[in-house]
Design an enzyme around this catalytic site. Structure first.
Site, PDB file in Angstrom:
ATOM      1  N   ASP A 120       0.724  -1.110  -0.036  1.00  0.00           N
ATOM      2  CA  ASP A 120       0.119  -0.121  -0.108  1.00  0.00           C
ATOM      3  C   ASP A 120       0.880   1.242  -0.034  1.00  0.00           C
ATOM      4  OD1 ASP A 120      -1.740  -2.270   0.904  1.00  0.00           O
ATOM      5  OD2 ASP A 120      -2.952  -1.006   1.793  1.00  0.00           O
ATOM      6  N   LYS A 175      -7.186   3.593  -2.920  1.00  0.00           N
ATOM      7  CA  LYS A 175      -7.378   3.533  -1.429  1.00  0.00           C
ATOM      8  C   LYS A 175      -7.638   4.711  -0.814  1.00  0.00           C
ATOM      9  CE  LYS A 175      -5.211   1.960   2.858  1.00  0.00           C
ATOM     10  NZ  LYS A 175      -3.795   0.958   3.496  1.00  0.00           N
ATOM     11  N   LYS A 214     -10.130   0.431  -2.254  1.00  0.00           N
ATOM     12  CA  LYS A 214      -9.988  -0.314  -0.622  1.00  0.00           C
ATOM     13  C   LYS A 214     -10.501   0.993   0.154  1.00  0.00           C
ATOM     14  CE  LYS A 214      -6.523  -1.327   2.670  1.00  0.00           C
ATOM     15  NZ  LYS A 214      -5.263  -1.993   2.997  1.00  0.00           N
TER      16      LYS A 214
END
Length: 245
Positions: free
Chosen positions: A96, A164, A193
């Site tokens: 991430d 995300k 996400k």
């Protein structure tokens, strides 16, 4: 939608976050045990915890991911790719990365895309071509709607698997509005996400309904415990209704 969700289905969307900078080894152990107990999809741990988490979770089926350029995204591309390569060596399978927030806000789209693409390449390329899962954190609390939409499109242009919402360390967090916008801004090849502020079952369901397919949260036991309790209550209600005839 809650009645349609099984515990296993929701657990399969959760990346259990273990990222607080003040966590001790005992704290990390506790959270790894939570992830294993509830059978979540993965943990997202601090880079220095990757190798340890991989060993401790061996055999549980829980994947290990980590963060890159966390939490500000302003490290150099070279530093981000080096960080990813070390995490890869330590056994991480998901990454991430934080977008260069200032560059995104400045309209430096080429810089943002190149930064993402380099990290994706370090992870083996696009997931569709056999690379590992990469996620780009936009930090939506710092962005307006145009920047969120553009950042989502740049995420896809860079080849990442997910876009995300948040790190969880900048205030604010995921909102259903932002998740829907991100979902609408990318093709079906890119997933969304929701992370930051997903602390209970209702907020988790709201994010899934808005288009998220993965949830970043440290409240896994709360979310799944609430779902288990509601499922038990529904079962009890049905049993009572049946017995009343």
């Amino acid at each position: 939608m809650t009645s349609e969700l099984t515990e296993a289905a929701v657990a399969a969307t959760i990346d259990h976050a273990i990222l607080k900078p003040d966590f001790t080894r005992t704290d990390v152990d506790r959270e790894l045990d939570v992830a294993a107990e509830w059978g979540v999809f993965s943990v997202c741990v601090r880079p220095s915890d990757v190798a340890y988490a991989v060993r401790r979770l061996d055999g549980t089926g829980v994947a290990v991911g980590t963060v890159i350029g966390f939490p500000h995204g302003t490290t150099s591309t070279a530093a981000k790719t080096a960080e990813l390569r070390r995490a890869l060596e330590d056994g991480a399978t998901e990454f991430d990365m934080v977008v260069h927030i200032g560059a995104l806000r400045s309209g430096e789209d080429d810089l943002v895309t190149a930064d993402i693409a380099a990290v994706v390449e370090a992870a083996g390329g696009r997931s569709s071509d056999g690379g590992l899962v990469t996620k780009v954190i936009l930090e939506t609390s710092y962005l307006d709607l145009e920047q969120i939409a553009r950042g989502s499109r740049l995420t896809e242009a860079g080849g990442a698997t997910f876009v995300k919402t948040s790190t969880g360390f900048a205030g604010g967090g995921a909102t259903a509005e932002h998740v829907r916008l991100m979902r609408e801004s990318v093709s079906p090849a890119v997933q969304v996400k929701a992370s930051g502020g997903v602390r209970g079952l209702d907020s988790a369901v709201a994010m899934l309904e808005a288009g998220a397919t993965r949830l970043g949260t440290s409240a896994s036991s709360t979310i799944l415990g609430e779902l288990r309790a509601r499922a038990a209550g529904d079962t009890a209600s049905r049993t009572e209704d049946t017995s009343s005839y």
